[in-house]
Design an enzyme around this catalytic site. Structure first.
Site, PDB file in Angstrom:
ATOM      1  N   HIS A 206       1.853   4.283  -2.962  1.00 19.46           N
ATOM      2  CA  HIS A 206       1.909   5.746  -2.806  1.00 19.46           C
ATOM      3  C   HIS A 206       3.259   6.283  -3.295  1.00 19.46           C
ATOM      4  O   HIS A 206       3.324   7.261  -4.048  1.00 19.46           O
ATOM      5  CB  HIS A 206       1.740   6.129  -1.331  1.00 19.46           C
ATOM      6  CG  HIS A 206       0.346   5.998  -0.805  1.00 19.46           C
ATOM      7  ND1 HIS A 206      -0.754   6.467  -1.478  1.00 19.46           N
ATOM      8  CD2 HIS A 206      -0.119   5.481   0.361  1.00 19.46           C
ATOM      9  CE1 HIS A 206      -1.851   6.235  -0.754  1.00 19.46           C
ATOM     10  NE2 HIS A 206      -1.478   5.630   0.358  1.00 19.46           N
TER      11      HIS A 206
ATOM     12  N   HIS B  67       0.842  -1.208   0.000  1.00 20.06           N
ATOM     13  CA  HIS B  67       0.000   0.000   0.000  1.00 20.06           C
ATOM     14  C   HIS B  67       0.875   1.255   0.000  1.00 20.06           C
ATOM     15  O   HIS B  67       0.672   2.178  -0.802  1.00 20.06           O
ATOM     16  CB  HIS B  67      -0.909  -0.030   1.237  1.00 20.06           C
ATOM     17  CG  HIS B  67      -1.753   1.188   1.412  1.00 20.06           C
ATOM     18  ND1 HIS B  67      -3.117   1.196   1.182  1.00 20.06           N
ATOM     19  CD2 HIS B  67      -1.451   2.459   1.812  1.00 20.06           C
ATOM     20  CE1 HIS B  67      -3.597   2.408   1.427  1.00 20.06           C
ATOM     21  NE2 HIS B  67      -2.603   3.186   1.817  1.00 20.06           N
ATOM     22  N   GLU B  68       1.853   1.283   0.892  1.00 24.66           N
ATOM     23  CA  GLU B  68       2.729   2.454   0.982  1.00 24.66           C
ATOM     24  C   GLU B  68       3.660   2.542  -0.227  1.00 24.66           C
ATOM     25  O   GLU B  68       3.958   3.639  -0.709  1.00 24.66           O
ATOM     26  CB  GLU B  68       3.543   2.410   2.278  1.00 24.66           C
ATOM     27  CG  GLU B  68       2.700   2.502   3.543  1.00 24.66           C
ATOM     28  CD  GLU B  68       1.800   3.728   3.575  1.00 24.66           C
ATOM     29  OE1 GLU B  68       2.233   4.813   3.127  1.00 24.66           O
ATOM     30  OE2 GLU B  68       0.651   3.599   4.026  1.00 24.66           O
TER      31      GLU B  68
END
Length: 225
Positions: A38, A34-35
């Site tokens: 980003h 998820h990170e």
């Protein structure tokens, strides 16, 4: 959705173990991805801040937050360390911030889809045994937690990803006025979560998202999990 405290009280230790394993999978695989999503989106949009900070990696220890990790295990909802973003380095700051924010929940939806696809694929085995059944439960829990992370992060509440996505739509004056109170809004969100007042809308959204990502596996394998 696999609340550990309720599982302990019920004595359903098999489900508890599967829940813990699936949340370990989420914490050490899904949150880092998820990170990374980003960070990768920011890099593609022209900001290399996350890369320079060592966040362009799947190494979980570069991303995890201790409190957010504990929340995942206890409540099924949590967070990681936010990826640093420098809007001044973005090619189109307003649009790019929304794209960067959207990348995280999209990664969870994709991982949820992969997990539920595997669960349905395993369920299609006619000679399913205890090991296969355990894997089905594991991947079902992993899909549910990924969906939960995606839905939670898409809420239009600061500092969640959803608030940054909607910043591309809201007028600057309105957006910055809301962001002035982001700390207080987040405290209010935590209170709503811990008191269970958000359970009904969150569970409804989670169920709808889970049904959506299950459409293709259900049509292909023609089974249910």
């Amino acid at each position: 959705m696999g609340n550990m405290l309720s599982l302990l009280r019920s004595g359903d230790y098999f489900t508890l173990i599967i829940s813990i394993l699936s949340k370990c999978f989420v914490v050490f695989c899904c949150l880092p991805i998820h990170e990374l999503a980003h960070a990768l989106a920011a890099y593609k949009c022209g900001d290399d801040t996350a890369k320079l900070k060592g966040r362009l990696t799947v190494n979980p220890f570069a991303h995890l937050d201790i409190i957010g990790t504990i929340m995942i295990f206890i409540f099924g909802i949590g967070y990681a360390n936010p990826v640093p973003i420098n809007p001044a380095r973005l090619k189109h700051p307003r649009r790019d911030m929304a794209l960067i924010a959207f990348a995280g929940p999209v990664s969870n939806i994709l991982m949820g889809f992969i997990s539920v696809f595997i669960a349905y694929g395993l369920a299609a085995f006619e000679s399913a045994n205890a090991g296969i059944n355990a894997l089905i439960v594991f991947f079902s829990y992993a899909a549910q937690v990924n969906v939960m992370l995606a839905v939670f992060n898409l809420l239009p509440i600061p500092p969640l990803d959803g608030s940054k996505i909607y910043s591309a739509i809201l007028p600057d004056k309105v957006y910055f006025k809301i962001m002035k109170y982001d700390r207080y809004i987040m405290i209010g969100l935590m209170v709503l979560l811990f008191t269970g007042l958000l359970n009904v809308p969150l569970y409804w959204l989670n169920d709808k998202m889970f049904d959506f990502i299950s459409i293709i596996p259900r049509l292909i394998f023609r089974v249910d999990v």
